[in-house]
Design a protein around this motif. Sequence first.
Motif, PDB file in Angstrom:
ATOM      1  N   VAL A  11     -11.499  -0.096  -3.766  1.00  0.00           N
ATOM      2  CA  VAL A  11     -10.164  -0.521  -4.162  1.00  0.00           C
ATOM      3  C   VAL A  11     -10.095  -0.741  -5.666  1.00  0.00           C
ATOM      4  CG1 VAL A  11      -8.537  -2.444  -4.035  1.00  0.00           C
ATOM      5  CG2 VAL A  11      -9.495  -1.485  -1.947  1.00  0.00           C
ATOM      6  N   GLN A  12     -11.118  -1.385  -6.220  1.00  0.00           N
ATOM      7  CA  GLN A  12     -11.142  -1.618  -7.669  1.00  0.00           C
ATOM      8  C   GLN A  12     -11.137  -0.303  -8.427  1.00  0.00           C
ATOM      9  OE1 GLN A  12     -14.586  -4.084  -8.182  1.00  0.00           O
ATOM     10  NE2 GLN A  12     -13.553  -5.945  -7.482  1.00  0.00           N
ATOM     11  N   ALA A  13     -11.907   0.674  -7.934  1.00  0.00           N
ATOM     12  CA  ALA A  13     -11.936   1.986  -8.590  1.00  0.00           C
ATOM     13  C   ALA A  13     -10.575   2.668  -8.513  1.00  0.00           C
ATOM     14  CB  ALA A  13     -13.013   2.861  -7.949  1.00  0.00           C
ATOM     15  N   LEU A 102      15.882  -6.334  -5.550  1.00  0.00           N
ATOM     16  CA  LEU A 102      16.812  -5.582  -6.399  1.00  0.00           C
ATOM     17  C   LEU A 102      16.262  -5.378  -7.810  1.00  0.00           C
ATOM     18  CD1 LEU A 102      20.232  -7.139  -5.318  1.00  0.00           C
ATOM     19  CD2 LEU A 102      19.367  -4.850  -4.790  1.00  0.00           C
ATOM     20  N   SER A 103      15.330  -6.223  -8.226  1.00  0.00           N
ATOM     21  CA  SER A 103      14.734  -6.067  -9.561  1.00  0.00           C
ATOM     22  C   SER A 103      13.710  -4.937  -9.594  1.00  0.00           C
ATOM     23  CB  SER A 103      14.072  -7.373  -9.999  1.00  0.00           C
ATOM     24  OG  SER A 103      12.853  -7.601  -9.293  1.00  0.00           O
ATOM     25  N   LEU A 104      13.283  -4.453  -8.431  1.00  0.00           N
ATOM     26  CA  LEU A 104      12.287  -3.381  -8.374  1.00  0.00           C
ATOM     27  C   LEU A 104      12.933  -2.037  -8.693  1.00  0.00           C
ATOM     28  CD1 LEU A 104      10.498  -4.484  -5.084  1.00  0.00           C
ATOM     29  CD2 LEU A 104       9.556  -4.638  -7.394  1.00  0.00           C
ATOM     30  N   PRO A 105      12.227  -1.159  -9.411  1.00  0.00           N
ATOM     31  CA  PRO A 105      12.789   0.161  -9.700  1.00  0.00           C
ATOM     32  C   PRO A 105      12.912   0.985  -8.424  1.00  0.00           C
ATOM     33  CG  PRO A 105      10.459   0.116 -10.262  1.00  0.00           C
ATOM     34  CD  PRO A 105      10.826  -1.300  -9.894  1.00  0.00           C
ATOM     35  N   ASP A 106      13.922   1.845  -8.371  1.00  0.00           N
ATOM     36  CA  ASP A 106      14.037   2.723  -7.207  1.00  0.00           C
ATOM     37  C   ASP A 106      13.700   4.172  -7.556  1.00  0.00           C
ATOM     38  OD1 ASP A 106      16.196   3.569  -8.662  1.00  0.00           O
ATOM     39  OD2 ASP A 106      17.652   3.391  -7.039  1.00  0.00           O
ATOM     40  N   ASP A 107      13.240   4.392  -8.796  1.00  0.00           N
ATOM     41  CA  ASP A 107      12.924   5.752  -9.229  1.00  0.00           C
ATOM     42  C   ASP A 107      11.435   5.970  -9.477  1.00  0.00           C
ATOM     43  OD1 ASP A 107      12.761   4.096 -11.420  1.00  0.00           O
ATOM     44  OD2 ASP A 107      13.830   5.440 -12.791  1.00  0.00           O
ATOM     45  N   ARG A 108      10.602   4.974  -9.153  1.00  0.00           N
ATOM     46  CA  ARG A 108       9.154   5.096  -9.305  1.00  0.00           C
ATOM     47  C   ARG A 108       8.483   4.002  -8.481  1.00  0.00           C
ATOM     48  NH1 ARG A 108      11.226   2.593 -13.647  1.00  0.00           N
ATOM     49  NH2 ARG A 108      10.249   0.648 -14.365  1.00  0.00           N
ATOM     50  N   VAL A 109       7.234   4.220  -8.101  1.00  0.00           N
ATOM     51  CA  VAL A 109       6.540   3.215  -7.302  1.00  0.00           C
ATOM     52  C   VAL A 109       6.209   2.010  -8.181  1.00  0.00           C
ATOM     53  CG1 VAL A 109       5.595   4.876  -5.673  1.00  0.00           C
ATOM     54  CG2 VAL A 109       4.287   4.299  -7.710  1.00  0.00           C
ATOM     55  N   PRO A 110       6.289   0.796  -7.630  1.00  0.00           N
ATOM     56  CA  PRO A 110       6.086  -0.405  -8.436  1.00  0.00           C
ATOM     57  C   PRO A 110       4.646  -0.866  -8.538  1.00  0.00           C
ATOM     58  CG  PRO A 110       6.821  -1.026  -6.261  1.00  0.00           C
ATOM     59  CD  PRO A 110       6.787   0.479  -6.274  1.00  0.00           C
ATOM     60  N   CYS A 111       3.737  -0.280  -7.720  1.00  0.00           N
ATOM     61  CA  CYS A 111       2.352  -0.734  -7.755  1.00  0.00           C
ATOM     62  C   CYS A 111       1.465   0.298  -7.079  1.00  0.00           C
ATOM     63  CB  CYS A 111       2.201  -2.091  -7.059  1.00  0.00           C
ATOM     64  SG  CYS A 111       2.300  -2.013  -5.253  1.00  0.00           S
ATOM     65  N   PRO A 112       0.144   0.248  -7.332  1.00  0.00           N
ATOM     66  CA  PRO A 112      -0.756   1.152  -6.616  1.00  0.00           C
ATOM     67  C   PRO A 112      -0.748   0.844  -5.129  1.00  0.00           C
ATOM     68  CG  PRO A 112      -2.013  -0.518  -7.824  1.00  0.00           C
ATOM     69  CD  PRO A 112      -0.584  -0.637  -8.271  1.00  0.00           C
ATOM     70  N   GLY A 113      -0.949   1.887  -4.338  1.00  0.00           N
ATOM     71  CA  GLY A 113      -0.926   1.723  -2.893  1.00  0.00           C
ATOM     72  C   GLY A 113       0.380   2.149  -2.267  1.00  0.00           C
ATOM     73  N   MET A 114       1.416   2.356  -3.077  1.00  0.00           N
ATOM     74  CA  MET A 114       2.683   2.894  -2.605  1.00  0.00           C
ATOM     75  C   MET A 114       2.743   4.373  -2.987  1.00  0.00           C
ATOM     76  SD  MET A 114       3.735   0.048  -1.404  1.00  0.00           S
ATOM     77  CE  MET A 114       5.399   0.444  -0.856  1.00  0.00           C
ATOM     78  N   ILE A 115       3.612   5.135  -2.334  1.00  0.00           N
ATOM     79  CA  ILE A 115       3.712   6.560  -2.643  1.00  0.00           C
ATOM     80  C   ILE A 115       5.161   6.933  -2.933  1.00  0.00           C
ATOM     81  CG2 ILE A 115       1.681   7.173  -1.271  1.00  0.00           C
ATOM     82  CD1 ILE A 115       3.585   8.210   0.905  1.00  0.00           C
ATOM     83  N   TRP A 116       5.326   7.956  -3.758  1.00  0.00           N
ATOM     84  CA  TRP A 116       6.651   8.494  -4.049  1.00  0.00           C
ATOM     85  C   TRP A 116       6.910   9.752  -3.227  1.00  0.00           C
ATOM     86  CZ3 TRP A 116      10.997   6.878  -5.979  1.00  0.00           C
ATOM     87  CH2 TRP A 116      11.993   7.800  -6.306  1.00  0.00           C
ATOM     88  N   ARG A 117       5.870  10.550  -3.036  1.00  0.00           N
ATOM     89  CA  ARG A 117       6.010  11.806  -2.301  1.00  0.00           C
ATOM     90  C   ARG A 117       5.062  11.795  -1.109  1.00  0.00           C
ATOM     91  NH1 ARG A 117       3.753  16.938  -2.088  1.00  0.00           N
ATOM     92  NH2 ARG A 117       5.231  18.684  -1.932  1.00  0.00           N
ATOM     93  N   HIS A 160      -1.649  -7.682  -3.590  1.00  0.00           N
ATOM     94  CA  HIS A 160      -2.814  -8.278  -4.246  1.00  0.00           C
ATOM     95  C   HIS A 160      -2.572  -8.351  -5.746  1.00  0.00           C
ATOM     96  CE1 HIS A 160      -6.939  -8.618  -5.812  1.00  0.00           C
ATOM     97  NE2 HIS A 160      -7.194  -9.244  -4.668  1.00  0.00           N
ATOM     98  N   ARG A 161      -2.917  -9.475  -6.351  1.00  0.00           N
ATOM     99  CA  ARG A 161      -2.599  -9.691  -7.765  1.00  0.00           C
ATOM    100  C   ARG A 161      -3.307  -8.715  -8.695  1.00  0.00           C
ATOM    101  NH1 ARG A 161      -2.498 -14.804  -7.933  1.00  0.00           N
ATOM    102  NH2 ARG A 161      -2.196 -14.962 -10.164  1.00  0.00           N
ATOM    103  N   GLY A 162      -4.402  -8.100  -8.266  1.00  0.00           N
ATOM    104  CA  GLY A 162      -5.088  -7.143  -9.116  1.00  0.00           C
ATOM    105  C   GLY A 162      -5.005  -5.711  -8.644  1.00  0.00           C
ATOM    106  N   ALA A 163      -4.915  -5.501  -7.337  1.00  0.00           N
ATOM    107  CA  ALA A 163      -4.973  -4.147  -6.782  1.00  0.00           C
ATOM    108  C   ALA A 163      -3.677  -3.701  -6.127  1.00  0.00           C
ATOM    109  CB  ALA A 163      -6.114  -4.059  -5.766  1.00  0.00           C
ATOM    110  N   GLY A 164      -2.645  -4.525  -6.170  1.00  0.00           N
ATOM    111  CA  GLY A 164      -1.382  -4.133  -5.573  1.00  0.00           C
ATOM    112  C   GLY A 164      -1.487  -3.954  -4.066  1.00  0.00           C
ATOM    113  N   ALA A 165      -0.846  -2.926  -3.553  1.00  0.00           N
ATOM    114  CA  ALA A 165      -0.823  -2.676  -2.107  1.00  0.00           C
ATOM    115  C   ALA A 165      -2.074  -1.974  -1.600  1.00  0.00           C
ATOM    116  CB  ALA A 165       0.413  -1.863  -1.738  1.00  0.00           C
ATOM    117  N   LEU A 166      -3.048  -1.747  -2.485  1.00  0.00           N
ATOM    118  CA  LEU A 166      -4.307  -1.160  -2.053  1.00  0.00           C
ATOM    119  C   LEU A 166      -5.141  -2.137  -1.235  1.00  0.00           C
ATOM    120  CD1 LEU A 166      -5.338   0.725  -5.317  1.00  0.00           C
ATOM    121  CD2 LEU A 166      -4.688   1.779  -3.151  1.00  0.00           C
ATOM    122  N   ARG A 167      -4.860  -3.428  -1.395  1.00  0.00           N
ATOM    123  CA  ARG A 167      -5.596  -4.440  -0.634  1.00  0.00           C
ATOM    124  C   ARG A 167      -4.714  -4.954   0.493  1.00  0.00           C
ATOM    125  NH1 ARG A 167      -9.716  -7.535  -3.138  1.00  0.00           N
ATOM    126  NH2 ARG A 167      -9.390  -9.022  -1.422  1.00  0.00           N
TER     127      ARG A 167
END
Length: 232
Positions: A11-13, A102-117, A160-167
């Motif tokens: 996850v860290q990598a 609503l503060s989150l962007p809707d045109d790009r992922v906000p953190c690692p672990g999420m996908i756009w495509r 996760h505060r360091g790894a986003g949705a990867l954890r």
Amino acid sequence: MPPSDEDRAKVQAAAAAWLNRGGETEPGRPRPTPEAVAAAREDVLHEAGAKFREVAVGSLARAARRAARCEGVGPEGAGGMSAALALPDSARLVASWRAGVLSLPDDRVPCPGMIWRSPGEGGREGVWRHVRKAMLVFLDEWGEHAADLGWSTDALFGVHRGAGALRSDSTGALVSLYPRRCIALWEREIHLERRGSIMVDRGLINPADSVPLWLFAASQKRIAHNTLGQFI
């Protein structure tokens, strides 16, 4: 069960690769170490948290004024904040959740672990946008009920505060890879459905390292524009 040391290393990598996705640095100017990025993120999380609370308070006041207008209560003005405070606790919490989503962007992922495509040939674009929309639908249909049952911000929207949705041990129920619809909700269990498949979430395993997704996203934006800018 908690992640193993090997899982943590992977996850860290992956998180480091996501942070370094911007390309090579200028020759002779090193990239910041993971420790430097983590320290900068903690600073930003504290600052972003304070700013978000200010935004949430404004959102609450606006919600209270709308409610007052619907009920034919007196004119807007200084009473907006007191009216916001008079809202039920669940309504105030849901208003803060809505402001965060609503503060989150809707045109790009906000953190690692999420996908756009979505993966595969001909994968659908905008997957994260649909996840964000599903969060807002949940707030419309289940928000106050979730607040009344005691669901916390991190249990629903944390990463996760360091790894986003990867954890996954620190990721909230609604921060899913693909959009899901809530079909049942209890104090310690939520059922989310997608295309006939039902996922059951029973809360965070590691809540201590979880922060709201919108604070993580704000910290990433700030680090990218300021902290990392000192090195590239």
